[in-house]
Design a protein around this motif. Sequence first.
Motif, mmCIF file in Angstrom:
data_model
loop_
_atom_site.group_PDB
_atom_site.id
_atom_site.type_symbol
_atom_site.label_atom_id
_atom_site.label_comp_id
_atom_site.label_asym_id
_atom_site.label_seq_id
_atom_site.Cartn_x
_atom_site.Cartn_y
_atom_site.Cartn_z
ATOM 1 N N ARG A 51 0.829 -1.213 0.000
ATOM 2 C CA ARG A 51 0.000 0.000 0.000
ATOM 3 C C ARG A 51 0.859 1.257 0.000
ATOM 4 N NH1 ARG A 51 -3.464 -3.021 3.429
ATOM 5 N NH2 ARG A 51 -2.470 -2.163 5.303
ATOM 6 N N ARG A 111 0.881 4.560 -6.545
ATOM 7 C CA ARG A 111 -0.117 3.912 -7.405
ATOM 8 C C ARG A 111 0.308 3.904 -8.877
ATOM 9 N NH1 ARG A 111 -2.438 0.334 -4.816
ATOM 10 N NH2 ARG A 111 -0.411 0.573 -3.823
ATOM 11 N N GLU A 125 -5.339 0.502 -8.051
ATOM 12 C CA GLU A 125 -5.537 0.075 -6.662
ATOM 13 C C GLU A 125 -5.741 -1.432 -6.583
ATOM 14 O OE1 GLU A 125 -7.024 2.601 -8.123
ATOM 15 O OE2 GLU A 125 -6.121 4.273 -7.028
ATOM 16 N N TYR A 126 -6.556 -1.968 -7.498
ATOM 17 C CA TYR A 126 -6.790 -3.413 -7.504
ATOM 18 C C TYR A 126 -5.504 -4.176 -7.786
ATOM 19 C CZ TYR A 126 -8.144 -8.001 -9.210
ATOM 20 O OH TYR A 126 -8.229 -9.363 -9.401
ATOM 21 N N HIS A 130 -3.150 -4.199 -4.837
ATOM 22 C CA HIS A 130 -3.614 -5.144 -3.811
ATOM 23 C C HIS A 130 -3.353 -6.581 -4.255
ATOM 24 C CE1 HIS A 130 -6.052 -6.710 -0.525
ATOM 25 N NE2 HIS A 130 -6.654 -7.494 -1.402
#
Length: 284
Positions: free
Chosen positions: A245, A249, A261-262, A265
């Motif tokens: 995190r 990004r 973001e996906y 993760h």
Amino acid sequence: MILTDFDYVRPTGLDEALILLGSTPGARVLAGGQSLLPALRAGSATARLLVDVRRLEELRGIDGSRDGALRIGAATTLAELAGHPLVLDAAPELAAAARANGDPQVRNLGTVGGNLSAVGDGRATDLPVAAIAADARVELAGPDGRHSLPAEEFAAAGPPRGFLVTALLVPAGGRAAAFEKTADRATRYPLCAAAVRITPDGPRIAVTGATPRPLRLTEVEARLRATGPTTEYTYTTEAVLAAFRAEPRELFVPGRGTSAEYLGHLAGVLTARALKRAQALIRI
């Protein structure tokens, strides 16, 4: 479409192959052909000459040294790599990456050199990220002889014109390594794949598919070293996800219905799984 817009030659030795590649503009190496031939058929790639290196003995075989280092010939098939006992023992992330490629037909024809070189055409494949995690080097032969590049450096640019991948050189490392992948359903290329190797200095972590090219994530490694394992070599999923995190990004490239973001993760989840698998191998 019938593929007839190029010449074809099968050299009898490595020197002949290098002369052909260096002297013929538009010459391409043909090994397994699993990526190149469909691209030629679709018109997304062109070739004036195909130089078939599949039967060159200089490019085949897997050899191990006494200290556990491996030399994997570029014409070794993915099926051979996936099941070879030396690879399973010394570089399990490479064996797992080879098993993750396509189906049995693809693995029986596709080669180590072809899979590594696909990064030059902008495709995410499985072996480069595993090679980066293993701290491997890509051996090249060209007009000025042989030399090698770190796998991450090779992944950034692909093979230079007139050069041929001859081998993957893997240093001794042991079996504490693993590979995890989520594949694109249509192409079977990695939507995201992660490879890890646990070393005395901490984990080596590399990701592909979700990133512009195969990358070693040194900042994630540093955050995990700072956090420290909960027990010997054990990192919690929460700690791994927190380390991801903190990555910018823009490192992750959205597309195919996904967001940055996906993908960030997903890269963290796959890395956590790979670390757990590698940690389990330490105790075997």
